[in-house]
Each structure stands twice: as structure tokens, then as C-alpha cells.
Design a protein around this motif. Structure first.
Motif, mmCIF file in Angstrom:
data_model
loop_
_atom_site.group_PDB
_atom_site.id
_atom_site.type_symbol
_atom_site.label_atom_id
_atom_site.label_comp_id
_atom_site.label_asym_id
_atom_site.label_seq_id
_atom_site.Cartn_x
_atom_site.Cartn_y
_atom_site.Cartn_z
ATOM 1 N N ARG A 1 37.875 30.695 34.472
ATOM 2 C CA ARG A 1 38.748 31.250 33.465
ATOM 3 C C ARG A 1 39.264 30.488 32.468
ATOM 4 N N GLY B 1 39.443 36.324 28.108
ATOM 5 C CA GLY B 1 40.003 36.226 29.223
ATOM 6 C C GLY B 1 39.312 37.225 30.304
ATOM 7 N N SER C 1 43.240 39.212 33.497
ATOM 8 C CA SER C 1 42.995 38.056 32.723
ATOM 9 C C SER C 1 43.173 38.583 31.349
ATOM 10 N N LEU D 1 38.231 30.767 40.687
ATOM 11 C CA LEU D 1 38.670 31.695 39.522
ATOM 12 C C LEU D 1 39.269 30.981 38.393
ATOM 13 N N ASN D 2 40.193 30.035 38.498
ATOM 14 C CA ASN D 2 40.807 29.559 37.223
ATOM 15 C C ASN D 2 40.169 28.536 36.689
ATOM 16 N N TYR E 1 38.642 30.117 28.522
ATOM 17 C CA TYR E 1 39.823 30.225 27.444
ATOM 18 C C TYR E 1 39.875 28.949 26.422
ATOM 19 N N GLY F 1 35.973 35.442 31.363
ATOM 20 C CA GLY F 1 36.173 34.378 32.159
ATOM 21 C C GLY F 1 36.901 34.735 33.356
ATOM 22 N N GLY F 2 37.738 35.769 33.365
ATOM 23 C CA GLY F 2 38.174 36.269 34.559
ATOM 24 C C GLY F 2 37.418 36.963 35.636
ATOM 25 N N GLY G 1 34.741 34.548 37.187
ATOM 26 C CA GLY G 1 35.302 33.750 38.260
ATOM 27 C C GLY G 1 35.782 34.687 39.627
ATOM 28 N N THR G 2 36.265 35.920 39.013
ATOM 29 C CA THR G 2 36.613 36.716 40.418
ATOM 30 C C THR G 2 35.421 37.213 41.277
#
Length: 306
Positions: A83, A112, A183, A79-80, A87, A115-116, A119-120
Motif C-alpha cells: 500500500r 489508496g 485505504s 499489506l503496508n 502511494y 494498493g490497499g 495488499g489485503t
């Protein structure tokens, strides 16, 4: 640069989850206790965060607070890494700034969410397994459906054998909405909070600045995201039939309606304080670790160039 941002973003979040996973375990169980039962009609083995932690330790041992850690680490890295990379690169290429060079709030929210959400979706299988392992407990304090996985790999084998690859992404739509909300608010508020604290001269130390900015951002995320967090936990943890369809909730809207009808608005905010005490430090630690790792990377690149 992009590849290193991916790795550093994921590593920063993994470092944070090492500290916050026990709170996440409590959060999940508080969200599941009294599922679809009217307030005051069920036993509450978990009343608040400190009591819940002691309850888990007494009944299930100290290590029970780290249930689901392995899928949580996988989830946070995927995820990050995506994300924070989105960003960081959006910031570097000027996509977040307005014509005056300031961070634009809605642009931050857009990138946000982008990307979130990405990734999720990719990490959804690990979030589902994490939630199911967090809920697993000895009978005396068990809440919600008990999947009884012996490990992350055992869970993956069971899901694949029963439902194939599609089974790994059950409930991913609900998780996407949760991620878009969290996010967009997180990425949208963090740089604004950081600029606000910095421009007013209230905080100058870089680590303390990241910490306080993350604390403000985490507070906003907790308030906005709590109902979606509850629904995601319920959707992922519910039992399913042979075709992989939920036996309790048919979908996102059905889950929302049933919780509101049976548990009221209170049900949508079950586990709010664990959500807050988990989200705020997790976001704070993630950004602190990310800033420090980026600083170390830049120093290394500078030395190599020299």
C-alpha cells in the motif's frame, strides 16, 4: 527505490502494530459479543476499552492482550509494504498531483484503494488467523466462535488440512471491500490533511505534522470503515462446514442484513471506540515511522552518492 519502499512500508506498519495490537484484541471481542442478539438481551463482558483490557488481564493474563500478534505482524507487513509503496511511487511519478501540482483527492483515493486492495488480498490468510486468535479467551469472558488455535502455524495447518489453499482466502471479498474503503479514505485524506496544516502554517515540525495528519486521517477512516470492520470480523470468525461454507453468514450481504435485523444500526458500530483508538494511532505511527525510515534511507543514499 521500489524495493526499499516495499520493505520500509512494511517495517513502519509492523512498528505501529506492536503498540496497537492490544486495542485490536479488544475491538475484535467487542464486535463479537452479542452476535445476532437484540441490544440489552446479552451479557457484556466488554463494556469499554479500559474495562475490557482489565477484564482480559484479570481472567487471561497480561500476555492475552498480545494474542494474534504474529499473524498481525505478517498481515501489516504484506499489506503496508504494498500500500505505501504504491502511494509513494504514485506521488513520486506525479500520478497524485493535478495540473497545479496539488494532491488530487480522488487520485489519492484511487491509488489508496488499489494498493490497499492488492495488499489485503495477498495478506488475507493472516488477517483471518489474527481475528480468530484475538477472539480466543477463557470461558468466563469468551465471545463468538472459539477456534482454539495454539499458534499461527497450528491455525495454518488446521485450515489447510480441512479446506486446502482455498480455505486461506475464505472471506477475502469482504476484507477487500473493507480495505478499499479504509485505504482510499486513509490515503486520500492524509496528504490533504498534511497540506492543509502545512499551508496554513499551523504545524511546521515534520514529525508533529505527520502525527497530526495521521490523527485526522485515522478519524475519517474509523467513521467510514467501522461497519465493514464488524462484518469482516464476523465473516472470518464464524464456524464453517466441511466444504468451507459459513454456518452463520452466507456472504457479505447476508451478514449485513442479519446484523441490521437482529442488532440494529448499533450492531454495525460495535467496537467503534476501540476501532478509533486503534486506527488513529496506528495510522499515525505508520506514517511517522515511514517518514523517518524514508528520511534515513535518503540520507544513506546521499552519503553513498557523495
Amino acid at each position: 527505490m521500489v524495493k526499499s519502499d516495499l520493505v520500509l512500508g512494511g517495517m513502519a506498519a509492523m512498528g505501529a502494530v506492536m503498540f496497537t495490537n492490544p486495542i485490536d484484541v479488544v475491538k475484535t471481542r467487542m464486535q463479537l459479543q452479542g452476535e445476532l442478539a437484540a441490544r440489552g438481551t446479552y451479557v457484556k463482558p466488554y463494556r469499554h476499552l479500559p474495562q475490557a483490557m482489565l477484564q482480559i488481564i484479570r481472567n487471561d493474563g497480561l500476555l492475552a492482550l498480545e494474542k494474534g500478534l504474529l499473524p498481525a505482524l505478517h498481515y501489516q507487513f504484506i499489506l503496508n509494504s504494498i500500500r505505501l509503496s504504491v502511494y509513494s511511487n504514485a506521488l513520486e511519478y506525479g500520478y497524485l498531483q493535478d495540473k497545479d501540482g496539488n494532491i488530487a483527492f480522488y487520485r489519492g483515493m484511487f491509488f489508496g484503494a488499489l494498493g490497499g486492495g492488492t495488499g489485503t488480498f495477498l495478506a488475507s490468510p493472516f488477517y483471518m488467523i489474527k481475528s480468530q486468535q484475538h477472539a480466543q479467551a477463557v470461558e468466563a469472558i469468551a465471545v463468538g466462535f472459539q477456534h482454539k488455535h495454539t499458534s499461527m502455524y497450528d491455525a495454518m495447518q488446521k485450515i489447510y488440512r480441512a479446506h486446502g489453499f482455498r480455505g486461506f482466502w475464505r472471506g477475502s471479498t469482504t476484507s477487500l471491500i473493507r480495505a478499499f474503503t479504509a485505504s482510499s479514505v486513509q490515503i486520500g485524506t492524509f496528504p490533504k490533511a498534511k497540506a492543509w496544516l502545512q499551508d496554513n502554517g499551523w504545524i511546521k515540525h515534520p514529525v508533529l505534522l505527520s502525527f497530526c495528519s495521521g490523527l485526522i486521517s485515522g478519524s475519517m477512516v474509523s467513521i467510514a470503515n467501522a461497519p465493514f470492520d464488524v462484518v469482516t470480523t464476523r465473516m472470518y470468525n464464524q464456524p464453517v462446514d466441511a466444504n468451507g461454507r459459513g454456518l452463520v453468514y452466507r456472504g457479505l450481504l447476508d451478514c449485513f442484513i442479519k446484523i441490521l435485523r437482529k442488532e440494529g444500526l448499533h450492531g454495525m458500530y460495535k467496537g467503534f471506540w476501540p476501532i478509533y483508538f486503534r486506527s488513529a494511532p496506528h495510522i499515525t505511527l505508520t506514517f511517522v515511522f515511514f517518514d523517518k525510515l524514508m528520511l534515513l534511507r535518503n540520507r544513506y543514499l546521499y552519503k553513498e552518492a557523495a
